[in-house]
Design a protein around this motif. Structure first.
Motif, PDB file in Angstrom:
ATOM      1  N   MET A 116       8.717  17.368  -0.149  1.00 46.08           N
ATOM      2  CA  MET A 116       8.353  18.589   0.356  1.00 46.08           C
ATOM      3  C   MET A 116       9.443  19.609   0.039  1.00 46.08           C
ATOM      4  N   GLN A 117       9.094  20.786  -0.386  1.00 47.64           N
ATOM      5  CA  GLN A 117       9.965  21.683  -0.306  1.00 47.64           C
ATOM      6  C   GLN A 117       9.726  22.816   0.346  1.00 47.64           C
ATOM      7  N   LEU A 118      10.564  23.316   1.227  1.00 50.45           N
ATOM      8  CA  LEU A 118      10.051  24.664   2.149  1.00 50.45           C
ATOM      9  C   LEU A 118      11.355  25.766   1.605  1.00 50.45           C
ATOM     10  N   ALA A 119      10.686  27.036   1.143  1.00 52.15           N
ATOM     11  CA  ALA A 119      11.779  27.952   0.835  1.00 52.15           C
ATOM     12  C   ALA A 119      11.440  29.100   1.853  1.00 52.15           C
ATOM     13  N   ARG A 120      12.359  29.327   2.686  1.00 55.65           N
ATOM     14  CA  ARG A 120      12.038  30.385   3.626  1.00 55.65           C
ATOM     15  C   ARG A 120      12.134  31.676   2.949  1.00 55.65           C
ATOM     16  N   ARG A 121      10.953  32.495   3.561  1.00 57.93           N
ATOM     17  CA  ARG A 121      10.747  33.820   3.286  1.00 57.93           C
ATOM     18  C   ARG A 121      10.798  34.891   4.371  1.00 57.93           C
ATOM     19  N   GLN A 122      11.346  36.043   4.220  1.00 54.76           N
ATOM     20  CA  GLN A 122      11.460  37.132   5.043  1.00 54.76           C
ATOM     21  C   GLN A 122      10.082  37.446   5.475  1.00 54.76           C
ATOM     22  N   GLU A 149      10.006   6.723   0.770  1.00 48.09           N
ATOM     23  CA  GLU A 149      11.092   7.302   0.134  1.00 48.09           C
ATOM     24  C   GLU A 149      11.251   8.777  -0.377  1.00 48.09           C
ATOM     25  N   CYS A 150      10.278   9.415   0.593  1.00 50.28           N
ATOM     26  CA  CYS A 150      10.179  10.923   0.674  1.00 50.28           C
ATOM     27  C   CYS A 150      11.612  11.550   0.650  1.00 50.28           C
ATOM     28  N   VAL A 151      11.560  12.564  -0.135  1.00 44.13           N
ATOM     29  CA  VAL A 151      12.537  13.785  -0.262  1.00 44.13           C
ATOM     30  C   VAL A 151      12.191  15.013   0.257  1.00 44.13           C
ATOM     31  N   VAL A 152      12.762  15.546   0.991  1.00 40.43           N
ATOM     32  CA  VAL A 152      12.600  16.791   1.511  1.00 40.43           C
ATOM     33  C   VAL A 152      13.835  17.830   1.341  1.00 40.43           C
ATOM     34  N   VAL A 153      13.315  19.058   0.370  1.00 41.19           N
ATOM     35  CA  VAL A 153      14.205  20.025   0.354  1.00 41.19           C
ATOM     36  C   VAL A 153      13.833  21.283   1.223  1.00 41.19           C
ATOM     37  N   HIS A 154      15.106  21.565   2.024  1.00 50.76           N
ATOM     38  CA  HIS A 154      14.672  22.653   3.164  1.00 50.76           C
ATOM     39  C   HIS A 154      15.733  23.421   3.676  1.00 50.76           C
ATOM     40  N   ALA A 155      15.650  24.082   4.617  1.00 52.44           N
ATOM     41  CA  ALA A 155      16.783  24.917   5.433  1.00 52.44           C
ATOM     42  C   ALA A 155      17.389  26.062   4.379  1.00 52.44           C
ATOM     43  N   PRO A 156      17.911  27.006   5.199  1.00 54.71           N
ATOM     44  CA  PRO A 156      18.272  28.328   4.704  1.00 54.71           C
ATOM     45  C   PRO A 156      19.595  27.919   3.489  1.00 54.71           C
ATOM     46  N   VAL A 157      20.395  26.956   3.604  1.00 49.11           N
ATOM     47  CA  VAL A 157      21.391  26.502   2.536  1.00 49.11           C
ATOM     48  C   VAL A 157      20.907  25.534   1.786  1.00 49.11           C
ATOM     49  N   GLY A 158      19.791  24.908   1.653  1.00 48.33           N
ATOM     50  CA  GLY A 158      19.068  24.078   0.565  1.00 48.33           C
ATOM     51  C   GLY A 158      19.564  22.801   0.762  1.00 48.33           C
ATOM     52  N   ARG A 159      19.148  21.905   1.960  1.00 44.48           N
ATOM     53  CA  ARG A 159      19.310  20.558   2.478  1.00 44.48           C
ATOM     54  C   ARG A 159      18.454  19.727   1.451  1.00 44.48           C
ATOM     55  N   ILE A 160      18.933  18.529   1.018  1.00 40.89           N
ATOM     56  CA  ILE A 160      18.158  17.587   0.047  1.00 40.89           C
ATOM     57  C   ILE A 160      18.142  16.669   1.128  1.00 40.89           C
ATOM     58  N   ASP A 161      17.191  16.131   1.845  1.00 42.68           N
ATOM     59  CA  ASP A 161      17.417  14.863   2.623  1.00 42.68           C
ATOM     60  C   ASP A 161      16.056  13.669   2.655  1.00 42.68           C
ATOM     61  N   GLY A 162      16.419  12.770   3.004  1.00 41.32           N
ATOM     62  CA  GLY A 162      15.361  11.730   2.865  1.00 41.32           C
ATOM     63  C   GLY A 162      14.602  11.687   4.467  1.00 41.32           C
ATOM     64  N   VAL A 163      13.688  10.641   4.568  1.00 41.02           N
ATOM     65  CA  VAL A 163      12.830  10.662   5.938  1.00 41.02           C
ATOM     66  C   VAL A 163      13.900  10.730   7.022  1.00 41.02           C
ATOM     67  N   GLU A 164      14.719   9.830   7.389  1.00 40.28           N
ATOM     68  CA  GLU A 164      15.505   9.967   8.441  1.00 40.28           C
ATOM     69  C   GLU A 164      16.306  10.945   8.867  1.00 40.28           C
ATOM     70  N   ALA A 165      17.018  11.632   7.772  1.00 38.80           N
ATOM     71  CA  ALA A 165      17.834  12.922   7.905  1.00 38.80           C
ATOM     72  C   ALA A 165      17.185  14.206   8.063  1.00 38.80           C
ATOM     73  N   PHE A 166      16.050  13.980   7.444  1.00 37.05           N
ATOM     74  CA  PHE A 166      15.120  15.200   7.615  1.00 37.05           C
ATOM     75  C   PHE A 166      14.503  15.264   9.200  1.00 37.05           C
ATOM     76  N   LEU A 167      13.930  14.237   9.711  1.00 38.66           N
ATOM     77  CA  LEU A 167      13.548  13.945  11.028  1.00 38.66           C
ATOM     78  C   LEU A 167      14.833  14.433  12.078  1.00 38.66           C
ATOM     79  N   GLY A 168      15.947  14.143  11.716  1.00 33.70           N
ATOM     80  CA  GLY A 168      17.153  14.064  12.624  1.00 33.70           C
ATOM     81  C   GLY A 168      17.499  15.612  12.600  1.00 33.70           C
ATOM     82  N   HIS A 169      17.554  16.247  11.588  1.00 33.35           N
ATOM     83  CA  HIS A 169      17.576  17.882  11.260  1.00 33.35           C
ATOM     84  C   HIS A 169      16.539  18.526  12.282  1.00 33.35           C
TER      85      HIS A 169
END
Length: 136
Positions: free
Chosen positions: A127-133, A42-62
């Motif tokens: 997991m949350q990944l916030a991009r930085r310059q 049931e992991c949730v991942v917040v990531h990508a420059p546009v702020g995607r919120i994905d479960g396991v399979e969607a995150f792995l696919g991305h």
């Protein structure tokens, strides 16, 4: 680099630091199962420059569509331990080969990973990944 299955966060004496090391190693693996094995279903991942919120399979696919992660390093790692949970915060730098013939592009992110300990060992729950310059 060794296969992520050589570092196992499962078992009685495993630490969250071993789970983190396995995660960083798994991100450079060519198959998604290396990461999937470390993720809570049931992991949730917040990531990508546009702020995607994905479960396991969607995150792995991305991640598979993004390009191969050729290297990853974590800096300024902070670990907060609770009963059966740990929160890891760090700055992370990844080399991503968007195109096979080009030099990998460096992406930096502030990362927060929440790990849960179960009988199966440590599993990534959030997991949350916030991009930085990059500086400079």
């Amino acid at each position: 680099m060794t296969n992520s299955s050589t570092i196992s966060p499962a078992g009685g004496d495993a630490t969250v630091e071993l789970a983190e090391a396995a995660w960083l190693e798994a991100t450079t693996a060519t198959e998604p199962d290396a990461m999937r094995r470390l993720m809570h279903p049931e992991c949730v991942v917040v990531h990508a420059p546009v702020g995607r919120i994905d479960g396991v399979e969607a995150f792995l696919g991305h991640t598979a569509r993004l390009g191969r992660i050729t290297a990853v390093q974590a800096y300024d790692v902070t670990v907060q331990r609770f009963d059966r949970m740990a929160i890891v915060s760090c700055l992370q730098e990844m080399g991503i080969a968007f195109l096979p013939d080009l030099t990998p592009f460096v992406v930096q992110a502030a990362a927060t990973r929440v790990w849960l300990r179960s009988r199966a060992g440590w599993r990534l729950a959030h997991m949350q990944l916030a991009r930085r310059q990059p500086p400079g």
